[in-house]
Design a protein around this motif. Structure first.
Motif, PDB file in Angstrom:
ATOM      1  N   GLY A  96       3.375   5.635   1.286  1.00  0.00           N
ATOM      2  CA  GLY A  96       4.000   6.374   0.224  1.00  0.00           C
ATOM      3  C   GLY A  96       5.190   7.152   0.557  1.00  0.00           C
ATOM      4  N   ALA A  97       5.329   7.654   1.829  1.00  0.00           N
ATOM      5  CA  ALA A  97       6.589   8.248   2.353  1.00  0.00           C
ATOM      6  C   ALA A  97       7.594   7.358   2.656  1.00  0.00           C
ATOM      7  N   VAL A  98       7.215   5.969   3.086  1.00  0.00           N
ATOM      8  CA  VAL A  98       8.170   5.278   3.326  1.00  0.00           C
ATOM      9  C   VAL A  98       8.812   4.786   2.056  1.00  0.00           C
ATOM     10  N   ALA A  99       7.956   4.521   0.969  1.00  0.00           N
ATOM     11  CA  ALA A  99       8.798   4.096  -0.205  1.00  0.00           C
ATOM     12  C   ALA A  99       9.842   5.079  -0.816  1.00  0.00           C
ATOM     13  N   ARG A 100       9.261   6.527  -0.525  1.00  0.00           N
ATOM     14  CA  ARG A 100      10.190   7.502  -1.130  1.00  0.00           C
ATOM     15  C   ARG A 100      11.486   7.650  -0.252  1.00  0.00           C
ATOM     16  N   ALA A 101      11.298   7.338   1.090  1.00  0.00           N
ATOM     17  CA  ALA A 101      12.476   7.448   1.987  1.00  0.00           C
ATOM     18  C   ALA A 101      13.527   6.222   1.526  1.00  0.00           C
TER      19      ALA A 101
ATOM     20  N   VAL B 150       0.777  -1.066   0.026  1.00  0.00           N
ATOM     21  CA  VAL B 150       0.003  -0.049   0.061  1.00  0.00           C
ATOM     22  C   VAL B 150       1.030   1.151   0.113  1.00  0.00           C
ATOM     23  N   ALA B 151       1.861   1.170  -1.232  1.00  0.00           N
ATOM     24  CA  ALA B 151       2.646   2.508  -0.937  1.00  0.00           C
ATOM     25  C   ALA B 151       2.003   3.696  -1.699  1.00  0.00           C
ATOM     26  N   SER B 152       0.570   3.456  -2.062  1.00  0.00           N
ATOM     27  CA  SER B 152      -0.328   4.626  -2.260  1.00  0.00           C
ATOM     28  C   SER B 152      -0.755   5.510  -1.216  1.00  0.00           C
ATOM     29  N   GLY B 153      -0.598   4.999  -0.023  1.00  0.00           N
ATOM     30  CA  GLY B 153      -1.216   5.789   1.126  1.00  0.00           C
ATOM     31  C   GLY B 153      -0.214   6.780   1.535  1.00  0.00           C
ATOM     32  N   GLY B 154      -0.418   7.564   2.690  1.00  0.00           N
ATOM     33  CA  GLY B 154       0.269   8.880   2.962  1.00  0.00           C
ATOM     34  C   GLY B 154       1.424   7.871   3.742  1.00  0.00           C
TER      35      GLY B 154
END
Length: 233
Positions: free
Chosen positions: A22-27, A15-19
């Motif tokens: 998504g932030a964890v994936a970017r980091a 669920v990389a589309s959630g807030g």
């Protein structure tokens, strides 16, 4: 960041589309040691954690592609589902709404652990982290309310604890843990986060990953806050 994992580590964010997801994936994308960061979401991949066939199919699509995930981060979870709102009293308890809470916040993550924990390597440190909530702590409950959500998160904590014991037999260096992210500025906290200091999603992601990086070897099956401190069951 994530220095406890090998250079070129591979991560999966569910669920990389959630807030928070998504932030964890970017980091992770920006981590110097990161190799490949894969993402799964309902909007892009059709993942529905309440449907085991879809969870199994998502796992099958990744089978054979990688030498195991060094980090699996499950950012699933919901407070409001459909038109259900957290109960303020016993009178508001509805069995159908309670079942939906368990489907999303306990059974869904259990299915993810079932189908994705086999991707953890057997020969090195790896982490499977799933988002829980401090309100799922039975010992820390002093306010009451939110019965269904609290109970579902408490069930998730027990799932993590129980599954970690089995996981340790085949993957002794792996850690399966529940994480409390704190109050993060997402759509959820626009309604329910009044009176609490809120972290931006990117700041929360860095703190969560730092907490994971600092986990000791005996953390398997534990429940931790974003600052790395243990939370009572």
């Amino acid at each position: 960041m994530m220095q406890s994992l090998r250079q070129g580590f591979t991560a999966l964010v569910i669920v990389a589309s959630g807030g928070i997801g998504g932030a964890v994936a970017r980091a992770l994308d920006g981590a110097p040691a990161a190799g490949q960061v894969l993402r799964l979401s309902r909007s892009v991949d059709g993942l529905d954690i309440t449907d085991e066939a879809r969870v199994a199919a998502a796992a099958e699509r990744m089978s054979g592609e990688l030498d195991g995930f060094d980090l699996i981060f499950d950012a699933t979870g919901a407070l409001e589902i459909a038109d259900d709102r957290p109960e303020k009293s016993l009178r508001a308890l509805d069995p159908a709404a309670m079942a939906r809470q368990f489907a999303v916040n306990a059974i869904g993550p259990a299915l993810l652990i079932k189908h994705f924990s086999p991707f953890l390597p057997r020969d090195r440190r790896a982490i499977f982290a799933t988002l829980s909530a401090r309100v799922g702590s039975i010992g820390d409950n002093r306010l009451g309310g939110w019965i269904s959500y609290r109970a579902a998160k408490a069930a998730l904590n027990q799932i993590v604890r129980t599954a970690s014991i089995e996981l340790a037999r085949s993957r002794p260096q792996s850690l399966l843990v529940a994480l409390h992210p704190g109050t993060v500025a997402t759509n959820l906290t626009q309604t329910y986060g009044q009176g609490h200091d809120k972290m931006a999603p990117d700041a929360a992601a860095h703190r969560l990953l730092a907490a994971l990086d600092g986990l000791p070897d005996d953390a398997n099956g534990g429940f931790f806050a974003y600052d790395g401190s243990r939370i009572e069951w």
